[in-house]
Design an enzyme around this catalytic site. Structure first.
Site, PDB file in Angstrom:
ATOM      1  N   SER A  54      -2.017  -5.791   5.876  1.00 25.18           N
ATOM      2  CA  SER A  54      -1.210  -5.962   4.663  1.00 25.18           C
ATOM      3  C   SER A  54      -1.247  -7.388   4.116  1.00 25.18           C
ATOM      4  O   SER A  54      -0.891  -7.613   2.966  1.00 25.18           O
ATOM      5  CB  SER A  54       0.244  -5.567   4.940  1.00 25.18           C
ATOM      6  OG  SER A  54       0.863  -6.494   5.802  1.00 25.18           O
ATOM      7  N   SER A  66      -1.658  -5.413  11.251  1.00 22.26           N
ATOM      8  CA  SER A  66      -2.157  -4.603  10.132  1.00 22.26           C
ATOM      9  C   SER A  66      -2.870  -5.485   9.121  1.00 22.26           C
ATOM     10  O   SER A  66      -2.912  -6.705   9.236  1.00 22.26           O
ATOM     11  CB  SER A  66      -0.992  -3.867   9.451  1.00 22.26           C
ATOM     12  OG  SER A  66      -0.228  -4.786   8.679  1.00 22.26           O
ATOM     13  N   LYS A  86       5.287 -11.416   5.358  1.00 18.41           N
ATOM     14  CA  LYS A  86       4.890 -11.304   3.955  1.00 18.41           C
ATOM     15  C   LYS A  86       4.947 -12.688   3.320  1.00 18.41           C
ATOM     16  O   LYS A  86       5.363 -13.666   3.927  1.00 18.41           O
ATOM     17  CB  LYS A  86       5.841 -10.367   3.183  1.00 18.41           C
ATOM     18  CG  LYS A  86       5.931  -8.948   3.719  1.00 18.41           C
ATOM     19  CD  LYS A  86       4.640  -8.174   3.537  1.00 18.41           C
ATOM     20  CE  LYS A  86       4.749  -6.774   4.140  1.00 18.41           C
ATOM     21  NZ  LYS A  86       3.451  -6.075   4.146  1.00 18.41           N
ATOM     22  N   SER A 113       0.323  -2.692   1.070  1.00 24.05           N
ATOM     23  CA  SER A 113       1.409  -3.445   1.685  1.00 24.05           C
ATOM     24  C   SER A 113       2.750  -2.805   1.356  1.00 24.05           C
ATOM     25  O   SER A 113       3.102  -2.641   0.184  1.00 24.05           O
ATOM     26  CB  SER A 113       1.387  -4.903   1.187  1.00 24.05           C
ATOM     27  OG  SER A 113       2.521  -5.598   1.646  1.00 24.05           O
TER      28      SER A 113
END
Length: 308
Positions: free
Chosen positions: A114, A112, A169, A273
């Protein structure tokens, strides 16, 4: 927006390791010695027959087995059957892959946007498995202490609410930190995080330009992306999560106190996100490792390199 639940590859690899290992040991200590004994017996019979024929004067016209014939017979009897080639033969390869993947580096694919602009969809990354200490596969028992995760590290971790899902992350808040993100400005322990404007970032997936900044977290400098049209607050509201009482949400964003043994993480694509703002803190035990390099992206090769 993140990786979907998948088969536990570590468990699958471990099962294959056990199965092939059983056949490898069986081959080494039972099947191979049995074939050698059978080959020895076959060779002895051929040599005995050849000796008897020679004594009878029948050595001509190929009636007596030659040395080459005897050697071919030996190899034929000693040859490993196909089902052992595909079991015992694969054990060393699976063992090396299991050890490397468990204790050195594990591959992941970015699904993705994010973490844009740092990581883009299709990036194939490697995650350092020993940076924060080695763990026993499957049992997740810590074997070595390792370094502490630092503010700004990009980590892969098991999603707290569903450990079957892996997320990636950036660490924003360490245990004990007070993290504030209001009106799209990050503040840690009362100090605004340094941001330097950069040229706008063009996202080819949405065909849109977004605001881009160089952000500095600790010793890490990395790019972040902001969508000026997105609201500053947590859209849809946060979920219920452990230590939810340590966070305060408002129309401008949130303020959270990071509990001991936990980390606060955010995506570099700040307005696209699902991160700690929504589902809470990442326990230290959920961290898989530190992402350190993009080793391939077939659609965006220019992104190959170290992760900042």
């Amino acid at each position: 927006m993140e990786t979907a639940p998948s088969v536990n590859f570590t468990l699958l690899l471990f099962i294959l390791l056990v199965i092939t290992g059983v056949f490898w040991f069986a081959e080494r200590w039972y099947f191979a010695p049995q074939r050698r004994r059978a080959a020895k017996s076959a060779v002895a019979q051929l040599e005995e027959r050849r000796s008897a024929l020679q004594k009878q004067g029948l050595a001509a016209d190929g009636a007596v087995a030659s040395d080459a014939d005897i050697e071919a017979a030996r190899e034929r009897v000693q040859r490993q059957p196909w089902w052992l080639e595909w079991t015992a033969g694969l054990f060393p390869v699976i063992l090396v892959v299991f050890l490397l993947r468990s204790f050195v580096a594990e591959p992941f694919k970015i699904p993705s946007g994010s973490m844009e602009p740092t990581l883009v969809p299709g990036d194939l990354i490697l995650v350092n498995k020993f940076e924060y200490g080695l763990r026993l596969p499957l049992l997740d028992t810590r074997l070595t202490p390792g370094a502490l995760p630092q503010r700004g590290d990009v980590i892969v971790f098991r999603l707290p609410k569903d450990p079957k899902i892996d997320y990636i992350k950036r660490i924003v808040g360490l245990p004990g930190d007070t993290v504030s993100y209001e009106n799209k400005h990050l503040v840690i322990n009362g100090k605004p995080v340094q941001e330097t404007p950069l040229p706008d970032y063009f996202d080819p997936n949405t065909m849109t330009y977004y605001k881009q900044y160089m952000e500095k977290l600790g010793t890490h400098e990395h790019r972040i992306m902001i969508n000026p049209m997105a609201p500053p607050y947590v859209i849809g509201g946060p979920e219920s999560f452990p230590h939810r009482d340590m966070c305060h949400y408002n129309a401008e964003g949130f303020v959270c106190k990071v509990p001991a043994g936990n980390y606060f993480v955010m995506g570099d694509n700040r307005d696209n996100s699902l991160d700690s703002r929504y589902w809470g803190f990442v326990p230290e035990r959920n961290i898989i490792g530190k992402a350190f390099v993009v080793w391939m992206n077939f659609s965006a090769p220019k992104n190959i390199g170290l992760i900042h």
